[in-house]
Design a protein around this motif. Structure first.
Motif, PDB file in Angstrom:
ATOM      1  N   ASN A   1      -4.089   4.224   7.391  1.00 41.87           N
ATOM      2  CA  ASN A   1      -3.579   3.775   6.076  1.00 41.87           C
ATOM      3  C   ASN A   1      -3.736   4.775   5.108  1.00 41.87           C
ATOM      4  O   ASN A   1      -5.088   5.070   4.751  1.00 41.87           O
ATOM      5  CB  ASN A   1      -4.347   2.486   5.645  1.00 41.87           C
ATOM      6  CG  ASN A   1      -4.079   2.103   4.401  1.00 41.87           C
ATOM      7  OD1 ASN A   1      -3.022   2.463   3.861  1.00 41.87           O
ATOM      8  ND2 ASN A   1      -4.852   1.294   3.690  1.00 41.87           N
TER       9      ASN A   1
ATOM     10  N   ASN B   1      -3.430   4.902   2.180  1.00 45.18           N
ATOM     11  CA  ASN B   1      -3.724   4.456   0.826  1.00 45.18           C
ATOM     12  C   ASN B   1      -5.334   4.046   0.957  1.00 45.18           C
ATOM     13  O   ASN B   1      -5.773   3.600  -0.455  1.00 45.18           O
ATOM     14  CB  ASN B   1      -2.863   3.136   0.331  1.00 45.18           C
ATOM     15  CG  ASN B   1      -1.796   3.662  -0.149  1.00 45.18           C
ATOM     16  OD1 ASN B   1      -1.398   4.453  -0.713  1.00 45.18           O
ATOM     17  ND2 ASN B   1      -0.522   2.771  -0.009  1.00 45.18           N
ATOM     18  N   SER B   2      -5.904   4.631   1.927  1.00 47.64           N
ATOM     19  CA  SER B   2      -7.401   4.380   1.906  1.00 47.64           C
ATOM     20  C   SER B   2      -8.123   5.252   0.924  1.00 47.64           C
ATOM     21  O   SER B   2      -7.897   6.396   0.673  1.00 47.64           O
ATOM     22  CB  SER B   2      -7.901   4.444   3.293  1.00 47.64           C
ATOM     23  OG  SER B   2      -7.801   5.698   3.924  1.00 47.64           O
TER      24      SER B   2
ATOM     25  N   SER C   1       1.745   2.540   5.267  1.00 47.66           N
ATOM     26  CA  SER C   1       0.935   1.709   4.174  1.00 47.66           C
ATOM     27  C   SER C   1       1.095   0.400   4.495  1.00 47.66           C
ATOM     28  O   SER C   1       1.994  -0.033   5.533  1.00 47.66           O
ATOM     29  CB  SER C   1       1.643   1.828   2.841  1.00 47.66           C
ATOM     30  OG  SER C   1       2.792   1.551   2.754  1.00 47.66           O
ATOM     31  N   ARG C   2       0.195  -0.453   3.994  1.00 46.21           N
ATOM     32  CA  ARG C   2       0.370  -1.852   4.358  1.00 46.21           C
ATOM     33  C   ARG C   2       1.875  -2.305   3.785  1.00 46.21           C
ATOM     34  O   ARG C   2       2.423  -3.237   4.535  1.00 46.21           O
ATOM     35  CB  ARG C   2      -0.560  -2.672   3.482  1.00 46.21           C
ATOM     36  CG  ARG C   2      -2.198  -2.747   4.134  1.00 46.21           C
ATOM     37  CD  ARG C   2      -3.123  -3.601   3.494  1.00 46.21           C
ATOM     38  NE  ARG C   2      -3.011  -3.387   2.036  1.00 46.21           N
ATOM     39  CZ  ARG C   2      -3.461  -4.547   1.263  1.00 46.21           C
ATOM     40  NH1 ARG C   2      -3.514  -5.811   1.810  1.00 46.21           N
ATOM     41  NH2 ARG C   2      -3.452  -4.534  -0.112  1.00 46.21           N
TER      42      ARG C   2
ATOM     43  N   THR D   1      -4.001  -9.575   9.294  1.00 47.85           N
ATOM     44  CA  THR D   1      -4.182  -8.204   9.142  1.00 47.85           C
ATOM     45  C   THR D   1      -5.769  -8.097   9.212  1.00 47.85           C
ATOM     46  O   THR D   1      -6.572  -8.729   8.542  1.00 47.85           O
ATOM     47  CB  THR D   1      -3.723  -7.695   7.675  1.00 47.85           C
ATOM     48  OG1 THR D   1      -2.510  -7.837   7.484  1.00 47.85           O
ATOM     49  CG2 THR D   1      -4.199  -6.222   7.772  1.00 47.85           C
TER      50      THR D   1
ATOM     51  N   GLU E   1      -7.643  -1.745   1.303  1.00 41.03           N
ATOM     52  CA  GLU E   1      -7.136  -0.747   1.744  1.00 41.03           C
ATOM     53  C   GLU E   1      -8.016   0.123   2.834  1.00 41.03           C
ATOM     54  O   GLU E   1      -8.434   1.082   2.458  1.00 41.03           O
ATOM     55  CB  GLU E   1      -6.750   0.190   0.693  1.00 41.03           C
ATOM     56  CG  GLU E   1      -5.741  -0.367  -0.465  1.00 41.03           C
ATOM     57  CD  GLU E   1      -4.243  -0.319   0.151  1.00 41.03           C
ATOM     58  OE1 GLU E   1      -4.199   0.057   1.443  1.00 41.03           O
ATOM     59  OE2 GLU E   1      -3.364  -0.790  -0.611  1.00 41.03           O
TER      60      GLU E   1
ATOM     61  N   SER F   1      -8.199   2.296   8.629  1.00 45.61           N
ATOM     62  CA  SER F   1      -6.988   1.687   9.688  1.00 45.61           C
ATOM     63  C   SER F   1      -6.782   0.109   9.512  1.00 45.61           C
ATOM     64  O   SER F   1      -8.042  -0.234   9.383  1.00 45.61           O
ATOM     65  CB  SER F   1      -7.378   2.298  10.807  1.00 45.61           C
ATOM     66  OG  SER F   1      -7.196   3.935  11.043  1.00 45.61           O
TER      67      SER F   1
END
Length: 275
Positions: free
Chosen positions: A177, A179-180, A203-204, A221, A264, A267
């Motif tokens: 991810n 955006n982490s 991203s999610r 998720t 976020e 992974s």
């Protein structure tokens, strides 16, 4: 398409690549995408195609893999009560399928890398070199553990996967991810960009929108907590040339703490079903 950042292949070629923003999805695309991608996997450093335990980092990877195997099998067990048929795409050296078979699953798998397939065969896990050879049947669960980001011709591959899924089956996908917290901290040195082997960066929101186009809905998720620490270790080495264990642990911990509220994580595992 707008350039998000420039990074490079730290583990094999040292070549530079750009990450550009997808015009519609919150997703990044590696540019350029090599036509002959196989040579970028030809390295002892590419641990998912081996069972290497040479370095401390290798040993940590293998330990975490063993721990998370149980969690992965437990997760897929929740979505199937009978006819436990599973297809693992990008099966590597076959450890997940080996664990699933021990829990009563009928296993099938795909792995393009011949060396990885041979290692899997030594564990009594027979893998196919491509998806086309398995198109004659359907599966209750299809899994891709850090594989979706590697697939060329992405949307065509998604269509193939969905066509292989039982009507009430589950598609389970794990991806990094961008955006982490750790991705934003390390920027171009973030190891999970792993260009050019990773062609797409999700991203999610991107996963939700991408699969919604094909009638798939995210029903669950789940975070992959260990990934933040492992990726931070690699990223520290890429950034500084040294394996800074303490610093990497601090960044991994901060990433997971931050994600408690933002969701976020470094992974994420997505469980998708037909809407």
């Amino acid at each position: 398409m707008k350039l998000y950042l420039k990074t490079k292949d730290y583990s094999v070629s040292q070549e530079e690549f750009g990450l550009v923003q997808h015009p519609e999805l919150e997703m990044l695309i590696t540019k350029p995408q090599p036509k002959e991608i196989d040579r970028y996997y030809q390295s002892e450093n590419y641990i998912s195609h081996s069972d290497s335990k040479k370095s401390l980092l290798d040993k940590m990877y293998q330990f975490v893999k063993r721990v998370t195997l149980f969690q992965k099998v437990k997760l897929v067990d929740r979505y199937v009560q009978d006819d436990k048929s599973i297809l693992d795409i990008g099966a590597g050296t076959g450890d997940f399928l080996f664990a699933a078979a021990q829990k009563g699953w009928t296993i099938s798998g795909v792995e393009p890398n011949s060396e990885a397939r041979n290692r899997a065969f030594q564990k009594s896990v027979a893998l196919s070199p491509d998806l086309e050879s398995l198109m004659h049947r359907k599966y209750k669960v299809i899994t891709l553990w850090h594989v979706l980001e590697h697939l060329p011709d992405l949307e065509n591959q998604i269509l193939k996967m969905i066509s292989l899924l039982e009507e009430r089956g589950a598609l389970v996908i794990a991806v990094p991810n961008f955006n982490s917290y750790d991705a934003k901290h390390y920027k171009e040195s973030w190891a999970a960009y792993d260009v050019p082997r990773h062609l797409w960066h999700f991203s999610r929101t991107a996963i939700k929108k991408l699969f919604h186009k094909y009638g798939m809905e995210v029903v669950e998720t789940r975070p992959m907590i260990f990934d933040a620490f492992y990726v931070a270790l690699l990223s520290e080495k890429y950034k500084t040339g040294k394996t800074n264990y303490l610093r990497a642990f601090q960044v991994g911990l901060r990433s997971n703490i931050s994600a408690w509220t933002t969701k976020e994580y470094s992974s994420l595992i997505y469980v998708l079903k037909k809407a």
